[in-house]
Design a protein around this motif. Structure first.
Motif, mmCIF file in Angstrom:
data_model
loop_
_atom_site.group_PDB
_atom_site.id
_atom_site.type_symbol
_atom_site.label_atom_id
_atom_site.label_comp_id
_atom_site.label_asym_id
_atom_site.label_seq_id
_atom_site.Cartn_x
_atom_site.Cartn_y
_atom_site.Cartn_z
ATOM 1 N N ILE A 7 0.841 -1.200 0.000
ATOM 2 C CA ILE A 7 0.000 0.000 0.000
ATOM 3 C C ILE A 7 0.875 1.249 0.000
ATOM 4 O O ILE A 7 0.616 2.202 -0.733
ATOM 5 C CB ILE A 7 -0.964 -0.013 1.204
ATOM 6 N N GLY A 8 1.921 1.242 0.809
ATOM 7 C CA GLY A 8 2.834 2.385 0.843
ATOM 8 C C GLY A 8 3.531 2.609 -0.485
ATOM 9 O O GLY A 8 3.665 3.740 -0.948
ATOM 10 N N ASN A 9 3.980 1.539 -1.102
ATOM 11 C CA ASN A 9 4.627 1.678 -2.408
ATOM 12 C C ASN A 9 3.638 2.132 -3.471
ATOM 13 O O ASN A 9 3.989 2.905 -4.364
ATOM 14 C CB ASN A 9 5.265 0.364 -2.840
ATOM 15 N N GLY A 10 2.419 1.659 -3.387
ATOM 16 C CA GLY A 10 1.416 2.061 -4.366
ATOM 17 C C GLY A 10 1.045 3.523 -4.245
ATOM 18 O O GLY A 10 0.913 4.230 -5.241
ATOM 19 N N GLY A 14 3.639 4.995 -6.578
ATOM 20 C CA GLY A 14 2.830 4.982 -7.788
ATOM 21 C C GLY A 14 2.284 6.336 -8.175
ATOM 22 O O GLY A 14 2.095 6.629 -9.358
ATOM 23 N N LEU A 15 2.013 7.169 -7.197
ATOM 24 C CA LEU A 15 1.456 8.485 -7.490
ATOM 25 C C LEU A 15 2.518 9.563 -7.691
ATOM 26 O O LEU A 15 2.182 10.700 -8.006
ATOM 27 C CB LEU A 15 0.515 8.917 -6.362
ATOM 28 N N PHE A 18 2.491 11.275 -11.207
ATOM 29 C CA PHE A 18 1.287 12.091 -11.367
ATOM 30 C C PHE A 18 1.373 13.376 -10.551
ATOM 31 O O PHE A 18 1.075 14.465 -11.051
ATOM 32 C CB PHE A 18 0.053 11.291 -10.948
ATOM 33 N N ILE A 19 1.787 13.261 -9.298
ATOM 34 C CA ILE A 19 1.865 14.439 -8.434
ATOM 35 C C ILE A 19 2.969 15.377 -8.907
ATOM 36 O O ILE A 19 2.812 16.600 -8.876
ATOM 37 C CB ILE A 19 2.050 14.013 -6.964
ATOM 38 N N ALA A 20 4.090 14.833 -9.364
ATOM 39 C CA ALA A 20 5.174 15.679 -9.876
ATOM 40 C C ALA A 20 4.725 16.435 -11.124
ATOM 41 O O ALA A 20 5.006 17.629 -11.276
ATOM 42 C CB ALA A 20 6.399 14.832 -10.185
ATOM 43 N N PRO A 38 8.624 14.326 -3.737
ATOM 44 C CA PRO A 38 9.556 13.294 -3.258
ATOM 45 C C PRO A 38 10.445 13.762 -2.110
ATOM 46 O O PRO A 38 10.755 12.986 -1.204
ATOM 47 C CB PRO A 38 10.401 12.952 -4.489
ATOM 48 N N ILE A 39 10.834 15.033 -2.128
ATOM 49 C CA ILE A 39 11.674 15.547 -1.046
ATOM 50 C C ILE A 39 10.887 15.604 0.259
ATOM 51 O O ILE A 39 11.400 15.241 1.324
ATOM 52 C CB ILE A 39 12.251 16.926 -1.426
#
Length: 63
Positions: A7-10, A14-15, A18-20, A38-39
């Motif tokens: 779940i954490g990796n997803g 995974g997002l 998209f978020i970047a 990511p930072i």
């Protein structure tokens, strides 16, 4: 233990693209806006890890 890992990796892994991409389209003047997510996630993991780390090298000796 496998379910929280996946779940954490997803969610966080995974997002990330998209978020970047979303951040770079919102903040068009800042070319490095996509790196904020990511930072922030890495800094949050560092803070949580340092708060909850336990000393497992030298456990207390019970007599």
């Amino acid at each position: 233990m496998s379910l929280p890992y996946h779940i954490g990796n997803g969610v966080f892994g995974g997002l990330t693209p998209f978020i970047a991409t979303l951040l770079t389209t919102i903040y068009t003047n800042d070319k490095l806006a996509g790196l904020m997510y990511p930072i922030i996630v890495a800094a949050l993991c560092l803070v949580i890890g340092t708060l909850y780390i336990q000393n497992k090298i030298d456990p207390p000796i019970e007599a």
